[in-house]
Design an enzyme around this catalytic site. Sequence first.
Site, PDB file in Angstrom:
ATOM      1  N   CYS A 122      36.164  -9.642  54.886  1.00 37.42           N
ATOM      2  CA  CYS A 122      35.986  -8.806  55.796  1.00 37.42           C
ATOM      3  C   CYS A 122      34.507  -8.627  56.432  1.00 37.42           C
ATOM      4  O   CYS A 122      34.342  -8.382  57.715  1.00 37.42           O
ATOM      5  CB  CYS A 122      36.400  -7.454  55.301  1.00 37.42           C
ATOM      6  SG  CYS A 122      35.277  -6.781  54.002  1.00 37.42           S
ATOM      7  N   HIS A 135      35.285  -2.184  52.248  1.00 35.23           N
ATOM      8  CA  HIS A 135      35.964  -2.824  53.378  1.00 35.23           C
ATOM      9  C   HIS A 135      34.924  -2.756  54.374  1.00 35.23           C
ATOM     10  O   HIS A 135      34.176  -1.653  54.776  1.00 35.23           O
ATOM     11  CB  HIS A 135      37.092  -2.332  53.897  1.00 35.23           C
ATOM     12  CG  HIS A 135      37.874  -3.217  54.992  1.00 35.23           C
ATOM     13  ND1 HIS A 135      38.024  -4.515  54.997  1.00 35.23           N
ATOM     14  CD2 HIS A 135      38.624  -2.800  56.101  1.00 35.23           C
ATOM     15  CE1 HIS A 135      38.581  -4.878  56.082  1.00 35.23           C
ATOM     16  NE2 HIS A 135      38.824  -3.779  56.948  1.00 35.23           N
ATOM     17  N   ASP A 141      38.402  -3.305  63.931  1.00 34.79           N
ATOM     18  CA  ASP A 141      38.380  -4.147  62.673  1.00 34.79           C
ATOM     19  C   ASP A 141      39.022  -5.367  62.828  1.00 34.79           C
ATOM     20  O   ASP A 141      40.154  -5.610  63.101  1.00 34.79           O
ATOM     21  CB  ASP A 141      39.106  -3.059  61.614  1.00 34.79           C
ATOM     22  CG  ASP A 141      38.908  -4.076  60.412  1.00 34.79           C
ATOM     23  OD1 ASP A 141      38.538  -5.038  59.990  1.00 34.79           O
ATOM     24  OD2 ASP A 141      39.435  -3.561  59.264  1.00 34.79           O
ATOM     25  N   ASN A 157      40.789   8.143  54.339  1.00 39.13           N
ATOM     26  CA  ASN A 157      41.195   9.519  53.690  1.00 39.13           C
ATOM     27  C   ASN A 157      42.316   9.642  53.082  1.00 39.13           C
ATOM     28  O   ASN A 157      43.066  10.791  52.837  1.00 39.13           O
ATOM     29  CB  ASN A 157      41.070  10.585  55.035  1.00 39.13           C
ATOM     30  CG  ASN A 157      40.520  11.986  54.756  1.00 39.13           C
ATOM     31  OD1 ASN A 157      40.099  12.291  53.653  1.00 39.13           O
ATOM     32  ND2 ASN A 157      40.299  12.785  55.751  1.00 39.13           N
ATOM     33  N   ASP A 209      45.254   9.930  50.133  1.00 42.30           N
ATOM     34  CA  ASP A 209      45.228  10.258  48.747  1.00 42.30           C
ATOM     35  C   ASP A 209      45.792   9.181  47.950  1.00 42.30           C
ATOM     36  O   ASP A 209      46.368   8.215  48.484  1.00 42.30           O
ATOM     37  CB  ASP A 209      46.146  11.628  48.482  1.00 42.30           C
ATOM     38  CG  ASP A 209      45.393  12.900  49.099  1.00 42.30           C
ATOM     39  OD1 ASP A 209      44.402  12.651  49.684  1.00 42.30           O
ATOM     40  OD2 ASP A 209      45.838  14.010  48.981  1.00 42.30           O
ATOM     41  N   GLU A 259      34.587  15.838  51.206  1.00 43.60           N
ATOM     42  CA  GLU A 259      35.798  15.920  50.497  1.00 43.60           C
ATOM     43  C   GLU A 259      35.752  17.160  49.617  1.00 43.60           C
ATOM     44  O   GLU A 259      35.086  17.802  49.017  1.00 43.60           O
ATOM     45  CB  GLU A 259      35.440  14.837  49.264  1.00 43.60           C
ATOM     46  CG  GLU A 259      35.841  13.383  49.929  1.00 43.60           C
ATOM     47  CD  GLU A 259      37.127  13.196  50.330  1.00 43.60           C
ATOM     48  OE1 GLU A 259      38.216  13.908  50.092  1.00 43.60           O
ATOM     49  OE2 GLU A 259      37.580  11.812  50.632  1.00 43.60           O
ATOM     50  N   GLU A 269      38.540  19.223  55.337  1.00 42.09           N
ATOM     51  CA  GLU A 269      39.137  18.002  55.033  1.00 42.09           C
ATOM     52  C   GLU A 269      40.644  18.055  54.669  1.00 42.09           C
ATOM     53  O   GLU A 269      41.338  17.391  55.140  1.00 42.09           O
ATOM     54  CB  GLU A 269      38.069  17.367  53.946  1.00 42.09           C
ATOM     55  CG  GLU A 269      38.631  16.148  53.623  1.00 42.09           C
ATOM     56  CD  GLU A 269      39.587  16.025  52.465  1.00 42.09           C
ATOM     57  OE1 GLU A 269      40.197  14.788  52.336  1.00 42.09           O
ATOM     58  OE2 GLU A 269      39.842  16.895  51.672  1.00 42.09           O
ATOM     59  N   ILE A 313      35.102   6.064  31.403  1.00 39.19           N
ATOM     60  CA  ILE A 313      34.601   4.740  30.980  1.00 39.19           C
ATOM     61  C   ILE A 313      32.917   4.889  31.181  1.00 39.19           C
ATOM     62  O   ILE A 313      32.580   5.173  32.234  1.00 39.19           O
ATOM     63  CB  ILE A 313      35.250   3.471  31.783  1.00 39.19           C
ATOM     64  CG1 ILE A 313      36.771   3.494  31.474  1.00 39.19           C
ATOM     65  CG2 ILE A 313      34.547   2.151  31.634  1.00 39.19           C
ATOM     66  CD1 ILE A 313      37.341   2.649  32.672  1.00 39.19           C
ATOM     67  N   GLU A 325      36.480  13.618  20.269  1.00 38.65           N
ATOM     68  CA  GLU A 325      36.744  12.642  21.256  1.00 38.65           C
ATOM     69  C   GLU A 325      36.780  11.239  20.238  1.00 38.65           C
ATOM     70  O   GLU A 325      36.369  11.083  19.002  1.00 38.65           O
ATOM     71  CB  GLU A 325      35.663  12.234  22.279  1.00 38.65           C
ATOM     72  CG  GLU A 325      34.320  11.898  21.443  1.00 38.65           C
ATOM     73  CD  GLU A 325      33.144  11.797  22.618  1.00 38.65           C
ATOM     74  OE1 GLU A 325      32.150  10.888  22.309  1.00 38.65           O
ATOM     75  OE2 GLU A 325      32.962  12.574  23.487  1.00 38.65           O
TER      76      GLU A 325
END
Length: 685
Positions: A271, A328, A351, A391, A393, A440, A445, A471, A532
């Site tokens: 790309c 990208h 693109d 955008n 989900d 966001e 939005e 993580i 935890e």
Amino acid sequence: MSQVLAIECCDLNIDGNKSSHHTDLFADQRLIVRRGQNFTIFVHLRPGSKTLKAHDAGFIVHTGRLPKRESDTKVSFPLSDSTVDTEWSASATHDPAGNKVSVTIMSSPNAPIGLYSLTLDHHGQKTTLGQFTLLFNAWCPNDAVYMHGESKRQEYVLAQHGQIYRGTHKRIKGTPWNFGQFEAGILDICLKILDDNPKFVTDADQDCSARKNPIYVTRVLSAMINSNDDNGVLVGEWHDFSGGVHPGRWVGTGDILLQWAESGPVRFGQCWVFAAVGCTVSRALGIPCRVVTNFGSAHDSNANLIIENFYNEDGESLSDGDSVWNFHVWVDSWMTRPDLGKEFDGWQTSDPTPQEKSDDVYCCGPAALRAIKEGELTKKYDAPFIFAEVNADVVDLVRLSNGEFVKFRGSTKSVGRFISTKAVGSDERHDITDEYKYPEGSKEEREVYEKAQHHNKLQQRGEEPGLHLKIKLAENMIVGSDFEVYAILTNNCMVTKKCTLLFFAKSVGYNGGRGGSCGFASDRVEVPAGEERRLYLKLEYATYGSVITSDRLIQLSAITIDKQNSDYHKAEKTIVLDEPPVEIKLLGEAKVKRAVSVRLTMRNPLPEALYDCSFTIVGAGLVDGKPIIIKIRRVGPRREAAATAVFTPTKAGSSVLLVSFDSNKLKNIKSSISVVVKGDNMPHI
């Protein structure tokens, strides 16, 4: 005085016109001008010739294979007392002391771009005066690509080097690129790209006429930069790079275009390479253009604006369509959109990377950024696909043994992050996320997303509040080192939770394609309320070194599985392994046409030797012709690769020297320095 017009010669005033038209950077020694702006040529008459007077002569300009007046590819216009800035026109001034006539020609700001022939018509006596190349004009207010602000025009039309951003949204790295749109022969190749497109082959007259419109030209370039449907520039490849150049090894556009012009589609591109070539060609033709990187870029294959990831009960991925790329890269081009309305003027996304077909061709755009931001997905071209890229989900679903699907994670914020481009006038990263989308999670939005969904039913959002999985990464994760990462499972419930915790590490390409495994750990955990548990995973070069790609990306996935209660959780993170720096030191002062040396060093961070090593050096105005390549047979483990190169600058001014290091095990390590080249008459500092 003779009644015959006798022309001795015609001086196209190449240097003067190129300077006033901002085309003097083109290395090609011919007349290159921008439309909607006048240029002056000098016609030298023989002694005793009839004079050239207004309303006594005219001019003919034509372009294309089959020039026609009705297609605006052939235009006749008289020699008048003055020119007008809305159409082709001409005026003349005689030198009273000699036989030189200064002819000023104004081109139409709506003329098709391309190679033109210029003919003088004097009472039916036709004399060819020469040829010129006409480009779009960002300096002309009447041109569709007009851009206000000299600093922006300098950046988006004239800048020959830039930064292309890659990595992940947590670790964004700029890679220098040499666009080189003004290098010798490149403009001819850009025009050849237009002439090789299938629309020209089918109907040359209609295609050449349509080249007045930057919307049309941009869409043609989107299709022709890739070779999927035609004899386009680049072959895309994400897996097997045998028989070609690995995409990460390219450092500039010039070599790619020269190779395409000589032997057809070039292997290989990904790309950022597609986008960089698209930027070079757009800028060469006069269209303001910028390279844009979208982090967390969705590929919505079924056009529902939702990225659905499916897993079985053992946590194995079942998805084979939608995906989210770590990043990208595409391009934005600046132009008006009379087909959509004035409110959609400005940046337009296109693109050239082949992903999905548009009108049965692998191309995408141009789509107005305003349409993307406002969810106006009926506005052409390809707005729904680009909207989803920034955008969509994301929903993770587990397929149970009875065939039912259970949602275990959803995100409205993971797609379209830190959308980046090079800043105007500097190498700093400029975040343009707000040009593509509202913040966001904001009311605007969400309203835009729901409008874009139309009649698609939205699934309920939100994560299970009881367990939280994340993580944690180590520091100084340089390629070649061993390091440890860990998953943390926190129980926020009032009762003890039991589950299986799995921790995977896999190599991954920037486009989300998964490679080989490089680590795995699992544990059956019992987590009391409010506590935890951690699961550690050691990543060793001996394991990951053989499976990572040149992108140096490792994807970590932690999954909790409680089959009894159909309770699943997931966390993901992508590691970008740091690369060793390439040190560049100029050994002396850079002067025009004076050889200067540069010292290159890089320490091998791997516990094994590197073979087939090389430094590659390019730079507009610094390294003319082919790149300088210095080969080194072997660099030992943890040893330093060093080389000295000599180059001879050809132009004074500021430029950028780009250096790339490649080897069998360590590829695409890039760096750059700014170089100020002094002219012969510039003072010493």
